[in-house]
Design a protein around this motif. Sequence first.
Motif, PDB file in Angstrom:
ATOM      1  N   ILE A 152       1.341  -1.401   0.061  1.00  0.00           N
ATOM      2  CA  ILE A 152      -0.374   0.123  -0.190  1.00  0.00           C
ATOM      3  C   ILE A 152       0.763   0.991   0.445  1.00  0.00           C
ATOM      4  CG2 ILE A 152      -2.379   1.217   1.420  1.00  0.00           C
ATOM      5  CD1 ILE A 152      -2.910  -2.008   2.282  1.00  0.00           C
ATOM      6  N   GLU A 153       0.908   1.772  -1.017  1.00  0.00           N
ATOM      7  CA  GLU A 153       1.904   3.069  -1.176  1.00  0.00           C
ATOM      8  C   GLU A 153       1.055   4.304  -1.085  1.00  0.00           C
ATOM      9  OE1 GLU A 153       5.420   1.976  -4.277  1.00  0.00           O
ATOM     10  OE2 GLU A 153       2.840   1.237  -4.814  1.00  0.00           O
ATOM     11  N   VAL A 154       0.543   5.195   0.224  1.00  0.00           N
ATOM     12  CA  VAL A 154       0.095   6.242  -0.134  1.00  0.00           C
ATOM     13  C   VAL A 154       0.829   7.252  -0.417  1.00  0.00           C
ATOM     14  CG1 VAL A 154      -1.107   7.946   1.338  1.00  0.00           C
ATOM     15  CG2 VAL A 154      -0.669   5.787   1.966  1.00  0.00           C
ATOM     16  N   GLY A 155       0.527   8.460  -1.477  1.00  0.00           N
ATOM     17  CA  GLY A 155       1.298   9.149  -1.850  1.00  0.00           C
ATOM     18  C   GLY A 155       0.429  10.885  -2.067  1.00  0.00           C
ATOM     19  N   ASP A 156       1.231  11.571  -2.523  1.00  0.00           N
ATOM     20  CA  ASP A 156       0.648  12.995  -2.530  1.00  0.00           C
ATOM     21  C   ASP A 156      -0.714  12.861  -2.982  1.00  0.00           C
ATOM     22  OD1 ASP A 156       2.450  13.769  -0.817  1.00  0.00           O
ATOM     23  OD2 ASP A 156       3.760  14.686  -2.444  1.00  0.00           O
ATOM     24  N   ARG A 157      -1.634  12.496  -3.818  1.00  0.00           N
ATOM     25  CA  ARG A 157      -2.595  12.898  -4.937  1.00  0.00           C
ATOM     26  C   ARG A 157      -2.942  11.845  -4.200  1.00  0.00           C
ATOM     27  NH1 ARG A 157      -0.725  16.374  -9.715  1.00  0.00           N
ATOM     28  NH2 ARG A 157       0.446  18.979  -8.360  1.00  0.00           N
ATOM     29  N   SER A 158      -2.216  10.597  -4.919  1.00  0.00           N
ATOM     30  CA  SER A 158      -3.544   8.864  -3.984  1.00  0.00           C
ATOM     31  C   SER A 158      -2.314   8.143  -3.619  1.00  0.00           C
ATOM     32  CB  SER A 158      -3.413   8.438  -6.655  1.00  0.00           C
ATOM     33  OG  SER A 158      -1.594   8.436  -6.218  1.00  0.00           O
ATOM     34  N   THR A 159      -3.443   6.599  -3.297  1.00  0.00           N
ATOM     35  CA  THR A 159      -3.169   5.570  -2.853  1.00  0.00           C
ATOM     36  C   THR A 159      -3.243   5.112  -4.059  1.00  0.00           C
ATOM     37  OG1 THR A 159      -3.683   6.555  -0.593  1.00  0.00           O
ATOM     38  CG2 THR A 159      -3.275   4.081  -1.461  1.00  0.00           C
ATOM     39  N   THR A 160      -2.217   3.768  -3.748  1.00  0.00           N
ATOM     40  CA  THR A 160      -1.663   2.766  -4.863  1.00  0.00           C
ATOM     41  C   THR A 160      -1.781   1.194  -3.830  1.00  0.00           C
ATOM     42  OG1 THR A 160      -1.234   3.380  -6.435  1.00  0.00           O
ATOM     43  CG2 THR A 160      -0.314   1.727  -6.818  1.00  0.00           C
ATOM     44  N   VAL A 161      -2.781   0.679  -4.388  1.00  0.00           N
ATOM     45  CA  VAL A 161      -2.397  -0.451  -3.390  1.00  0.00           C
ATOM     46  C   VAL A 161      -2.379  -1.656  -4.397  1.00  0.00           C
ATOM     47  CG1 VAL A 161      -4.016  -1.927  -2.204  1.00  0.00           C
ATOM     48  CG2 VAL A 161      -4.647  -0.258  -1.774  1.00  0.00           C
ATOM     49  N   THR A 162      -1.455  -2.556  -4.147  1.00  0.00           N
ATOM     50  CA  THR A 162      -1.283  -3.976  -4.947  1.00  0.00           C
ATOM     51  C   THR A 162      -1.772  -5.424  -4.658  1.00  0.00           C
ATOM     52  OG1 THR A 162       0.929  -2.792  -5.567  1.00  0.00           O
ATOM     53  CG2 THR A 162       1.114  -5.555  -6.135  1.00  0.00           C
ATOM     54  N   ALA A 163      -2.551  -6.014  -4.915  1.00  0.00           N
ATOM     55  CA  ALA A 163      -3.273  -7.019  -4.335  1.00  0.00           C
ATOM     56  C   ALA A 163      -3.217  -8.219  -5.763  1.00  0.00           C
ATOM     57  CB  ALA A 163      -4.760  -6.885  -4.116  1.00  0.00           C
ATOM     58  N   ARG A 164      -4.070  -9.044  -5.141  1.00  0.00           N
ATOM     59  CA  ARG A 164      -3.556 -10.736  -5.470  1.00  0.00           C
ATOM     60  C   ARG A 164      -5.420 -11.317  -5.807  1.00  0.00           C
ATOM     61  NH1 ARG A 164      -1.037 -13.268  -9.310  1.00  0.00           N
ATOM     62  NH2 ARG A 164      -1.396 -15.285  -9.210  1.00  0.00           N
TER      63      ARG A 164
END
Length: 279
Positions: A152-164
């Motif tokens: 789970i990568e929380v950035g300034d403008r968005s959050t990206t989640v990697t999953a399976r």
Amino acid sequence: MTTETGAGARVNCVVDAEGRIALELPTAATAATAETAARPHLLLRLRPKKGEPVTVRRTVPLEAAGDGPARAVLEPLPALEEGRWDVFLQAGPDDTAPVRLRQGLRDLRALVDGQLRDRPSPVAVRIPYATKEGYLAVRAWLRTAHAEAARIEVGDRSTTVTARLHGATFEDGAVVRLRMRGSDTPECDVRPVTDGDRRGFRFTVDHEELAAGTPAEGGVWDVFVHPAADASPVRVARLLDDVADRKASFVHPAARAAGAVLRPYYTLDNDLSIRVARG
């Protein structure tokens, strides 16, 4: 009636990669049956909702081997119903009070890399853990399909989640859907980027878009994936390792957008959600 205080025996457990749980406790703990016809066994009880009676139980035979510890094996099948199961020793007839067992040694090494193995449907997970009072319990999940969160990568403008995805594969029309808790609406849909095997995926949530869709008082967005256009929702969660409760131990950074503070977190059930608070 249940005995939950006093000198409850400590039970050791070892879990293998298939979810089999081997439990051992001192032979002396079962000596109370020596003068009765009853055979000792372990009793697992599904913890009911507050104010409701216990209705779901599972018994597991205990076998003693000479002077060694008594042993019981909880096989992977039939799967435990989803919830928290408390572990007791039934050392006498069924009309005697079972004794709640305390946690001994727990060997959960086989579960650490559980997310690396693809699971069929239904996805059944069981993790032994110690309660706040030191008793042994088993946290169980049983879901038709499951989406295991990873990075789970929380950035300034968005959050990206990697999953399976486990127990299902992606088809045309797949969508990740964030749903405001307590209501069927509002919803926020995001298209997943899928891997070649149609199981691995990632998705990115725009912070401003999510903040704009949140009521003025704030709220919580629960994260689901629909593997196909007409598929039932699959909860995104993190279940496939040795951590039974990760809400307090896995803390993600917060981000600010449109006058709100957003933070992804794991719920008491280890499901992934995003909390949005104003101010």
